[in-house]
Design an enzyme around this catalytic site. Structure first.
Site, PDB file in Angstrom:
ATOM      1  N   ASP A  37       0.608  -1.264  -0.044  1.00 31.89           N
ATOM      2  CA  ASP A  37      -0.220   0.131   0.003  1.00 31.89           C
ATOM      3  C   ASP A  37       0.859   1.455   0.092  1.00 31.89           C
ATOM      4  O   ASP A  37       0.458   2.365   0.358  1.00 31.89           O
ATOM      5  CB  ASP A  37      -1.155   0.019   1.204  1.00 31.89           C
ATOM      6  CG  ASP A  37      -0.245  -0.026   2.440  1.00 31.89           C
ATOM      7  OD1 ASP A  37       1.095  -0.387   2.473  1.00 31.89           O
ATOM      8  OD2 ASP A  37      -0.760  -0.108   3.493  1.00 31.89           O
ATOM      9  N   HIS A 240      20.996   4.759 -20.214  1.00 30.30           N
ATOM     10  CA  HIS A 240      19.923   4.832 -18.971  1.00 30.30           C
ATOM     11  C   HIS A 240      20.572   4.310 -17.874  1.00 30.30           C
ATOM     12  O   HIS A 240      19.739   3.791 -17.042  1.00 30.30           O
ATOM     13  CB  HIS A 240      18.672   4.214 -19.555  1.00 30.30           C
ATOM     14  CG  HIS A 240      18.127   4.892 -20.573  1.00 30.30           C
ATOM     15  ND1 HIS A 240      17.213   4.426 -21.355  1.00 30.30           N
ATOM     16  CD2 HIS A 240      18.253   5.941 -21.002  1.00 30.30           C
ATOM     17  CE1 HIS A 240      16.845   4.913 -22.401  1.00 30.30           C
ATOM     18  NE2 HIS A 240      17.266   6.184 -22.069  1.00 30.30           N
ATOM     19  N   ASP A 257      23.677  13.135 -15.738  1.00 32.14           N
ATOM     20  CA  ASP A 257      22.594  13.855 -16.374  1.00 32.14           C
ATOM     21  C   ASP A 257      21.495  13.892 -15.595  1.00 32.14           C
ATOM     22  O   ASP A 257      20.985  12.898 -15.059  1.00 32.14           O
ATOM     23  CB  ASP A 257      22.323  12.912 -17.749  1.00 32.14           C
ATOM     24  CG  ASP A 257      21.202  13.123 -18.633  1.00 32.14           C
ATOM     25  OD1 ASP A 257      20.389  14.174 -18.187  1.00 32.14           O
ATOM     26  OD2 ASP A 257      20.829  12.755 -19.611  1.00 32.14           O
ATOM     27  N   ASP A 268      16.942  19.737 -18.206  1.00 30.04           N
ATOM     28  CA  ASP A 268      17.568  18.450 -18.755  1.00 30.04           C
ATOM     29  C   ASP A 268      19.150  18.767 -19.024  1.00 30.04           C
ATOM     30  O   ASP A 268      19.529  19.340 -19.985  1.00 30.04           O
ATOM     31  CB  ASP A 268      17.184  17.810 -19.865  1.00 30.04           C
ATOM     32  CG  ASP A 268      17.454  16.349 -20.294  1.00 30.04           C
ATOM     33  OD1 ASP A 268      18.229  15.943 -19.578  1.00 30.04           O
ATOM     34  OD2 ASP A 268      17.067  16.128 -21.161  1.00 30.04           O
ATOM     35  N   HIS A 347      22.661   8.146 -30.057  1.00 27.69           N
ATOM     36  CA  HIS A 347      21.326   8.674 -29.774  1.00 27.69           C
ATOM     37  C   HIS A 347      21.241   9.804 -30.613  1.00 27.69           C
ATOM     38  O   HIS A 347      22.145  10.331 -31.013  1.00 27.69           O
ATOM     39  CB  HIS A 347      21.075   8.959 -28.657  1.00 27.69           C
ATOM     40  CG  HIS A 347      22.008   9.781 -27.699  1.00 27.69           C
ATOM     41  ND1 HIS A 347      22.029  11.111 -27.843  1.00 27.69           N
ATOM     42  CD2 HIS A 347      23.251   9.386 -26.813  1.00 27.69           C
ATOM     43  CE1 HIS A 347      22.953  11.639 -27.127  1.00 27.69           C
ATOM     44  NE2 HIS A 347      23.558  10.684 -26.514  1.00 27.69           N
ATOM     45  N   HIS A 351      15.774  16.610 -27.979  1.00 27.95           N
ATOM     46  CA  HIS A 351      14.205  16.367 -28.208  1.00 27.95           C
ATOM     47  C   HIS A 351      13.516  17.570 -27.530  1.00 27.95           C
ATOM     48  O   HIS A 351      14.261  18.605 -26.977  1.00 27.95           O
ATOM     49  CB  HIS A 351      14.072  15.124 -27.303  1.00 27.95           C
ATOM     50  CG  HIS A 351      14.722  15.318 -25.784  1.00 27.95           C
ATOM     51  ND1 HIS A 351      14.176  16.063 -24.924  1.00 27.95           N
ATOM     52  CD2 HIS A 351      15.851  14.934 -25.351  1.00 27.95           C
ATOM     53  CE1 HIS A 351      15.056  15.887 -23.751  1.00 27.95           C
ATOM     54  NE2 HIS A 351      16.089  15.050 -24.164  1.00 27.95           N
ATOM     55  N   HIS A 358      11.018  14.530 -21.981  1.00 26.94           N
ATOM     56  CA  HIS A 358      10.880  14.174 -23.553  1.00 26.94           C
ATOM     57  C   HIS A 358       9.683  14.784 -23.919  1.00 26.94           C
ATOM     58  O   HIS A 358       8.714  13.899 -24.028  1.00 26.94           O
ATOM     59  CB  HIS A 358      11.173  12.843 -23.929  1.00 26.94           C
ATOM     60  CG  HIS A 358      12.499  12.305 -23.852  1.00 26.94           C
ATOM     61  ND1 HIS A 358      12.756  11.037 -23.703  1.00 26.94           N
ATOM     62  CD2 HIS A 358      13.478  12.924 -23.459  1.00 26.94           C
ATOM     63  CE1 HIS A 358      14.173  10.880 -23.697  1.00 26.94           C
ATOM     64  NE2 HIS A 358      14.650  12.009 -23.245  1.00 26.94           N
ATOM     65  N   GLU A 381      22.223  17.769 -27.144  1.00 27.48           N
ATOM     66  CA  GLU A 381      22.986  17.111 -26.250  1.00 27.48           C
ATOM     67  C   GLU A 381      23.859  15.838 -27.191  1.00 27.48           C
ATOM     68  O   GLU A 381      23.621  14.370 -27.119  1.00 27.48           O
ATOM     69  CB  GLU A 381      22.092  16.162 -25.525  1.00 27.48           C
ATOM     70  CG  GLU A 381      20.800  15.648 -25.989  1.00 27.48           C
ATOM     71  CD  GLU A 381      20.017  14.790 -25.083  1.00 27.48           C
ATOM     72  OE1 GLU A 381      20.599  13.985 -24.352  1.00 27.48           O
ATOM     73  OE2 GLU A 381      18.620  15.092 -24.802  1.00 27.48           O
ATOM     74  N   TYR A 385      30.327   7.535 -27.160  1.00 25.29           N
ATOM     75  CA  TYR A 385      30.534   6.634 -26.191  1.00 25.29           C
ATOM     76  C   TYR A 385      31.223   5.459 -26.586  1.00 25.29           C
ATOM     77  O   TYR A 385      31.000   4.852 -27.655  1.00 25.29           O
ATOM     78  CB  TYR A 385      29.026   5.917 -25.670  1.00 25.29           C
ATOM     79  CG  TYR A 385      28.263   7.078 -25.361  1.00 25.29           C
ATOM     80  CD1 TYR A 385      28.187   7.617 -24.088  1.00 25.29           C
ATOM     81  CD2 TYR A 385      27.210   7.610 -26.333  1.00 25.29           C
ATOM     82  CE1 TYR A 385      27.186   8.831 -23.977  1.00 25.29           C
ATOM     83  CE2 TYR A 385      26.638   8.681 -26.141  1.00 25.29           C
ATOM     84  CZ  TYR A 385      26.579   9.325 -24.992  1.00 25.29           C
ATOM     85  OH  TYR A 385      25.569  10.396 -25.094  1.00 25.29           O
ATOM     86  N   ARG A 403      28.958  13.193 -22.992  1.00 26.29           N
ATOM     87  CA  ARG A 403      28.007  13.667 -23.298  1.00 26.29           C
ATOM     88  C   ARG A 403      27.689  15.564 -22.616  1.00 26.29           C
ATOM     89  O   ARG A 403      28.249  15.603 -21.450  1.00 26.29           O
ATOM     90  CB  ARG A 403      26.558  13.144 -23.014  1.00 26.29           C
ATOM     91  CG  ARG A 403      25.310  13.893 -23.507  1.00 26.29           C
ATOM     92  CD  ARG A 403      24.034  13.005 -23.430  1.00 26.29           C
ATOM     93  NE  ARG A 403      23.443  12.479 -22.033  1.00 26.29           N
ATOM     94  CZ  ARG A 403      23.728  11.150 -21.963  1.00 26.29           C
ATOM     95  NH1 ARG A 403      24.263  10.245 -22.410  1.00 26.29           N
ATOM     96  NH2 ARG A 403      23.069  11.178 -20.516  1.00 26.29           N
ATOM     97  N   GLU A 405      25.033  18.285 -22.583  1.00 25.00           N
ATOM     98  CA  GLU A 405      23.576  18.767 -22.961  1.00 25.00           C
ATOM     99  C   GLU A 405      23.382  19.946 -22.393  1.00 25.00           C
ATOM    100  O   GLU A 405      23.306  20.268 -20.997  1.00 25.00           O
ATOM    101  CB  GLU A 405      22.886  17.622 -22.234  1.00 25.00           C
ATOM    102  CG  GLU A 405      21.260  17.934 -22.346  1.00 25.00           C
ATOM    103  CD  GLU A 405      20.241  16.596 -22.038  1.00 25.00           C
ATOM    104  OE1 GLU A 405      20.757  15.902 -21.223  1.00 25.00           O
ATOM    105  OE2 GLU A 405      19.233  16.660 -22.677  1.00 25.00           O
TER     106      GLU A 405
HETATM  107  N1  GLY Z   1      17.811  12.823 -19.404  1.00 27.90           N
HETATM  108  C1  GLY Z   1      17.266  12.315 -20.667  1.00 27.90           C
HETATM  109  C2  GLY Z   1      17.733  12.906 -21.893  1.00 27.90           C
HETATM  110  O1  GLY Z   1      18.694  13.581 -21.753  1.00 27.90           O
HETATM  111  O2  GLY Z   1      17.212  12.668 -22.868  1.00 27.90           O
HETATM  112 MN    MN Z   2      17.932  15.356 -22.725  1.00 30.53          MN
HETATM  113 MN    MN Z   3      19.460  14.329 -20.307  1.00 31.86          MN
END
Ligand code: GLY
Ligand code: MN
Ligand code: MN
Length: 435
Positions: A37, A240, A257, A268, A347, A351, A358, A381, A385, A403, A405
């Site tokens: 619960d 991830h 990140d 982000d 990637h 976005h 996103h 971003e 890698y 990365r 971003e």
């Molecule tokens: N933190 C998720 C992305 O950078 O898309």
């Molecule tokens: Mn992002």
């Molecule tokens: Mn991010």
């Protein structure tokens, strides 16, 4: 804070788009159980939040457009002294009208009996179909029941239309107050990244850095807009990675990140920096490439430019850099044409960003990349890698993930970098870490 008037304006705008003869139904997110619960912290559905600012579960917005404007109704939980003692204050139906500007409000327990009445005389139902198939069935049941009861069939709805096209198109373009909220969310995320850089030392755990980020978010009335990624060394190559439990080693890079959520709006940010405060030679070389790709890509964030130019620019600069470093061993043309860069640039470059990290909004229109317009906010971003298993690459680079971003708003003039307050050149990072 977004004001009641802005929410009212959004509802009116959506009603204008849908037109009289329709009804718009938006449901609150349901409460999610973590185990037994114990519930997860409640997060309102972003469409619902966008139209109301109302952050309680068990609620439904019903908009009834008319030629002269229309009516906005909220179904919500009633005040209940006993339940409020357990779960906290509720707005109740009175609060829905007084604090949230709805024309009318009814207890959510009455939705089954009242909604069919409200459908009377409306032919089209706008609704976020597919999100909750069980509710879709209930809605279809009501439609059928109503059609069976009325002799004038044209007065009963016979069409359910996906709401997202019109609503998500509205959400894609941020108002001044939305940009202000996003700036605040960016400020808090910058402070969190700065703190992480300042406290980071070899031997610490990724978990301690994770805790520092949450400390800054929480003490600034924010929460994390997603689970932060705190990846030391090769963990940065796991896109991830959220377990955040390993030890941070001297000589490794740390990729963070992490973004804050303020008044529903996300930031982000990713930064990658040396655990010991000093970039090594190979780290500098690869960082230089990613940074150059990011800066060139941000230059492409201009009204009138297609969205995919941003990605293509970053990919081209990153690919050139990887060839110069000997990571890719082909010509630029071949690397781009045959997409060899995808081995390490895995990637997309960004976005939309807004209430969802996103965020909603189409990226293509009629098969063509969407052209950037003022009010859109996107991330830029690029990342490279090199997995530890990449035996075709010199050992120098293996297990390195970088990365960078930032969050960027499209304006009539040059790009507005909402997250420019956190350093990203190597000199700035080293100076901050040494301070
Ligand atoms: N933190 C998720 C992305 O950078 O898309
Ligand atoms: Mn992002
Ligand atoms: Mn991010």
């Amino acid at each position: 804070m977004i004001k009641q008037k802005e929410y009212e304006k959004r509802r009116k705008h959506l009603m204008d788009i849908a037109g009289s003869g329709s009804v718009i139904i938006v449901r609150a997110a349901s409460q999610k159980i973590r185990n037994r619960d114990a519930a997860y912290p409640y997060r309102q559905d972003s469409d619902f939040l966008y139209l109301s600012g109302f952050s309680e579960p068990e609620a439904m917005i019903v908009l009834l457009p008319e030629a002269d404007g229309g009516e906005a109704i909220l179904f919500c939980r009633e005040r209940d002294a006993h339940r409020e003692m357990w779960d906290g204050l509720r707005a109740g139906t009175e609060g829905a009208v007084e604090q949230y500007g709805f024309d009318e409000a009814f207890p959510i327990s009455e939705v089954g009996e009242r909604l069919p009445e409200l459908l009377h005389g409306r032919q089209k139902i706008y609704h976020d179909l597919g999100k909750d198939p069980e509710f879709d069935q209930v809605l279809i049941g009501w439609m059928n029941e109503f059609r069976a009861k009325t002799r004038k069939k044209f007065l009963a709805p016979d069409e359910i239309i996906a709401l997202d096209h019109s609503l998500h198109e509205m959400r894609l373009f941020k108002s001044r107050t939305e940009i202000t909220a996003m700036r605040k969310s960016a400020r808090v995320a910058e402070a969190a990244h700065k703190r992480a850089m300042q406290v980071c030392k070899p031997g610490m755990s990724e978990a301690e850095i994770h805790a520092e980020l949450l400390h800054v978010f929480t003490s600034n009335q924010c929460e994390a807009s997603y689970v932060p990624i705190v990846g030391g060394g090769a963990n940065a190559c796991v896109l991830h990675y959220i377990s955040n439990r390993d030890t941070l080693n001297d000589g490794d890079l740390l990729l963070i990140d992490a973004g804050a959520e303020y008044d529903g709006y996300a930031s982000d940010i990713t930064r990658t920096f040396p655990v010991n405060g000093k970039f090594s030679g190979p780290q500098k070389d690869l960082y230089e490439v990613v940074l150059a790709a990011q800066l060139k890509a941000i230059d492409e964030v201009r009204a009138g430019n297609p969205w995919d130019h941003v990605h293509e620019t970053a990919v081209r600069v990153a690919t050139e850099g990887m060839i110069d470093l000997g990571i890719l061993k082909t010509s630029l043309e071949e690397a781009l044409e045959e997409e060899h860069f995808k081995d390490y640039y895995v990637h997309n470059t960004g976005h939309w960003l807004g209430l969802d990290v996103h965020d909603v909004g189409e990226y293509e229109i009629d098969g063509h990349s969407r052209v950037l317009e003022p009010g859109m906010v996107l991330t830029v971003e690029p990342g490279i890698y090199i997995p530890e298993t990449a035996t075709s690459v010199d050992k120098l680079w293996r297990g390195m993930g970088i990365r960078i971003e930032d969050d960027v708003a499209v304006t009539r003039a040059e790009a507005d970098i909402l997250t420019s307050g956190i350093c990203k050149t190597m000199d700035e990072i080293e100076a901050l870490m040494a301070s």
